[in-house]
Design a protein around this motif. Structure first.
Motif, PDB file in Angstrom:
ATOM      1  N   THR A  35       0.792  -1.198   0.154  1.00 29.95           N
ATOM      2  CA  THR A  35      -0.172  -0.076  -0.036  1.00 29.95           C
ATOM      3  C   THR A  35       0.955   1.189   0.124  1.00 29.95           C
ATOM      4  N   VAL A 199      -0.487   6.159   9.354  1.00 30.16           N
ATOM      5  CA  VAL A 199      -0.635   4.717   9.138  1.00 30.16           C
ATOM      6  C   VAL A 199      -1.429   3.942  10.031  1.00 30.16           C
ATOM      7  N   GLY A 202      -4.974   4.625  10.345  1.00 31.85           N
ATOM      8  CA  GLY A 202      -5.720   4.247   9.198  1.00 31.85           C
ATOM      9  C   GLY A 202      -5.961   4.928   8.118  1.00 31.85           C
ATOM     10  N   PRO A 205      -3.807   3.121   5.230  1.00 25.65           N
ATOM     11  CA  PRO A 205      -3.613   1.798   5.718  1.00 25.65           C
ATOM     12  C   PRO A 205      -2.346   1.125   5.437  1.00 25.65           C
ATOM     13  N   GLY A 207       0.296  -2.094   4.638  1.00 24.65           N
ATOM     14  CA  GLY A 207       0.235  -3.356   3.535  1.00 24.65           C
ATOM     15  C   GLY A 207       1.245  -3.612   3.105  1.00 24.65           C
TER      16      GLY A 207
END
Length: 319
Positions: A35, A199, A202, A205, A207
């Motif tokens: 992400t 991060v 949220g 996000p 990842g």
């Protein structure tokens, strides 16, 4: 052209190249499940760690300068580091690299209007012509007939443009006594802290996937592209600050436009993506418009300088 100006151009060109490579490489990681939040966080944190020792060495006996310019350092970390990278890397997730970058390159227009507001000096007529031409290019780049265009991606790219304008203005300040390496290191550290919070809550996000990445048709470990992003980021900001202090924000932002063709070529080589012909045509308009803007700024600078000479002469003339 003296050596100082030549050095400034070369450093700014190097910075543009380093910035251009980072976007396409990051997009290869998105394809495996990474992400933007994780990529930007590791990019900032890794760069901060890489610059930790050089920054401490550069700041030996000079911490008073950091305290004196703490507002500038904080702004640099929040806007020029976390802001530019966060917004741009999100935009790249939703747009082609070239389109996201072309939208970000509207930053010079913002610089013009910012300086106008601060100095109360009206830009030259040719500057307004450049703005109109660039706006036409912006509409073409957006390719409104294409229903697949991501409005969210466009907003993110334009937000990156605002942050990029701040980067040019702050980096070009020759009144800042903080060494370029230390300014970059401190900015990266501040940006990493801010991105960590973003991060964790949220907003962007997290990842990450420990899988091989397709880099121009070759499968490589994810460590290689991530390391390239970190190294190129450090190189981009350090060479950028040095170059801008030699040639200034307005000229530097113009030279930095070569980032667009650099990025198009890199995206084509490793992502096999190209913008639509009408978007490339719009890109030419944007770059041409910025050229007019810079021409107008040069004319305005000469006009202001002439006024100052006339006023000084009148003051020195005995009555």
């Amino acid at each position: 052209m003296n050596r100082t100006i030549v050095m400034g151009f070369l450093l700014t060109l190097a910075s543009a190249f380093f910035f251009a490579v980072s976007g396409p490489i990051a997009k290869t990681m998105y394809q495996t499940g990474w992400t933007p939040g994780s990529v930007v966080l590791i990019r900032l944190a890794g760069s901060a760690v890489l610059l930790l020792i050089p920054s401490l060495i550069a700041l030996r006996g000079r911490w008073d300068e950091v305290r004196a310019d703490w507002k500038t350092v904080l702004t640099y970390g929040l806007v020029s580091m976390a802001g530019v990278q966060g917004f741009y890397f999100v935009a790249v997730e939703h747009l082609t690299v070239a389109v996201a970058l072309l939208l970000e390159m509207t930053a010079p227009m913002l610089i013009v209007f910012w300086i106008w507001a601060r100095t109360r000096t009206r830009p030259a007529t040719v500057t307004f012509i450049g703005v109109v031409v660039s706006m036409i290019g912006l509409v073409l780049v957006l390719n409104l007939r294409d229903s697949d265009i991501s409005v969210f991606g466009v907003v993110m790219a334009l937000a990156a443009a605002v942050c990029l304008a701040s980067y040019f203005l702050v980096s070009a300040k020759d009144s800042i006594n903080v060494p370029p390496v230390a300014l970059t290191g401190l900015g990266m550290g501040i940006g990493a802290v801010v991105m960590s919070v973003i991060v964790m809550v949220g907003v962007m996000p997290a990842g990450a996937v420990a899988a091989d990445v397709d880099l121009g048709g070759y499968k490589v470990s994810w460590i290689l592209p991530m390391a390239m992003i970190v190294v190129f980021t450090v190189g981009a900001y350090i060479t950028g600050i040095l170059g801008l202090r030699y040639i200034g924000a307005t000229v530097g932002s113009f030279v930095n436009l070569v980032e667009v063709p650099f990025s198009v070529i890199v995206a084509w080589l490793i992502l096999f993506e190209l913008p639509a012909p009408i978007q490339l045509f719009g890109g030419v308009f944007i770059l041409g418009g910025v050229g007019f803007i810079k021409w107008g700024e040069a004319r305005l600078a000469r006009r202001v300088a002439t006024r100052e000479v006339v006023v000084t002469s009148e003051e020195l003339t005995p009555v």
